[in-house]
Design a protein around this motif. Structure first.
Motif, PDB file in Angstrom:
ATOM      1  N   THR A 151       0.835  -1.200   0.000  1.00 48.34           N
ATOM      2  CA  THR A 151       0.000   0.000   0.000  1.00 48.34           C
ATOM      3  C   THR A 151       0.872   1.253   0.000  1.00 48.34           C
ATOM      4  N   THR A 152       0.629   2.115  -0.973  1.00 42.69           N
ATOM      5  CA  THR A 152       1.415   3.348  -1.119  1.00 42.69           C
ATOM      6  C   THR A 152       0.609   4.364  -1.910  1.00 42.69           C
ATOM      7  N   THR A 153       1.210   5.527  -2.144  1.00 43.67           N
ATOM      8  CA  THR A 153       0.600   6.537  -3.015  1.00 43.67           C
ATOM      9  C   THR A 153       1.349   6.546  -4.337  1.00 43.67           C
ATOM     10  N   SER A 154       0.755   7.145  -5.345  1.00 41.68           N
ATOM     11  CA  SER A 154       1.417   7.248  -6.646  1.00 41.68           C
ATOM     12  C   SER A 154       2.716   8.039  -6.538  1.00 41.68           C
ATOM     13  N   PHE A 155       2.694   9.143  -5.788  1.00 43.51           N
ATOM     14  CA  PHE A 155       3.885   9.975  -5.640  1.00 43.51           C
ATOM     15  C   PHE A 155       5.027   9.194  -4.993  1.00 43.51           C
TER      16      PHE A 155
END
Length: 152
Positions: free
Chosen positions: A101-105
């Protein structure tokens, strides 16, 4: 509507179901007459957009790192991938991995770090990094990368 196709011939059933599920039409008179006869409402397909691009080789003594990172949703499962080529276009190194789980940035920043590790550990001193994220590139240019990646 799919149940209505059950009493049709196998050919008409396939045509009926294909029309319902959104197959693409070529908008010929025959296609349009058949769809009209089946009383299936049509919808326009998205226009194909063709963009011209050019991949440039790095100079002699340089390597080029093409990167991409993404997450499904802007907090979701993410992954990264990169490829490193020399001045002749030969692949020297490639890598990909899931991030959880992460963000695009964060994914786009992490793939730049991952991509640069290969050349650094192999003695390739001049690396040209290409990334599709203006925000990630600006973060590295300004030296303000996310704190969670600073130990990478």
């Amino acid at each position: 509507m799919i149940k209505a196709a059950d009493n049709k011939s196998s050919y008409m059933k396939d045509l009926w179901i294909g029309s319902i599920l959104g197959g693409c039409l070529y908008n010929t008179q025959e296609d349009l007459n058949t769809i009209h006869g089946l009383r299936v409402s049509g919808r326009p397909r998205k226009e194909t957009l063709i963009k011209s691009c050019f991949w440039e080789l790095p100079s002699m003594g340089e390597v080029k790192i093409n990167t991409d990172g993404e997450s499904k949703g802007n907090l979701g499962k993410g992954g990264v991938g990169y490829i490193i080529k020399n001045c002749e276009g030969a692949v020297l190194w490639a890598g990909a991995k899931g991030l959880g789980t992460t963000t695009s940035f964060l994914a786009k920043c992490q793939v730049i770090i991952q991509g640069v590790k290969g050349p650094a550990s192999n003695g390739w001193l001049v690396a040209w990094v290409e990334a599709d994220s203006v925000a990630a590139v600006k973060a590295f240019q300004s030296g303000v990368i996310p704190w969670s990646l600073q130990g990478e």
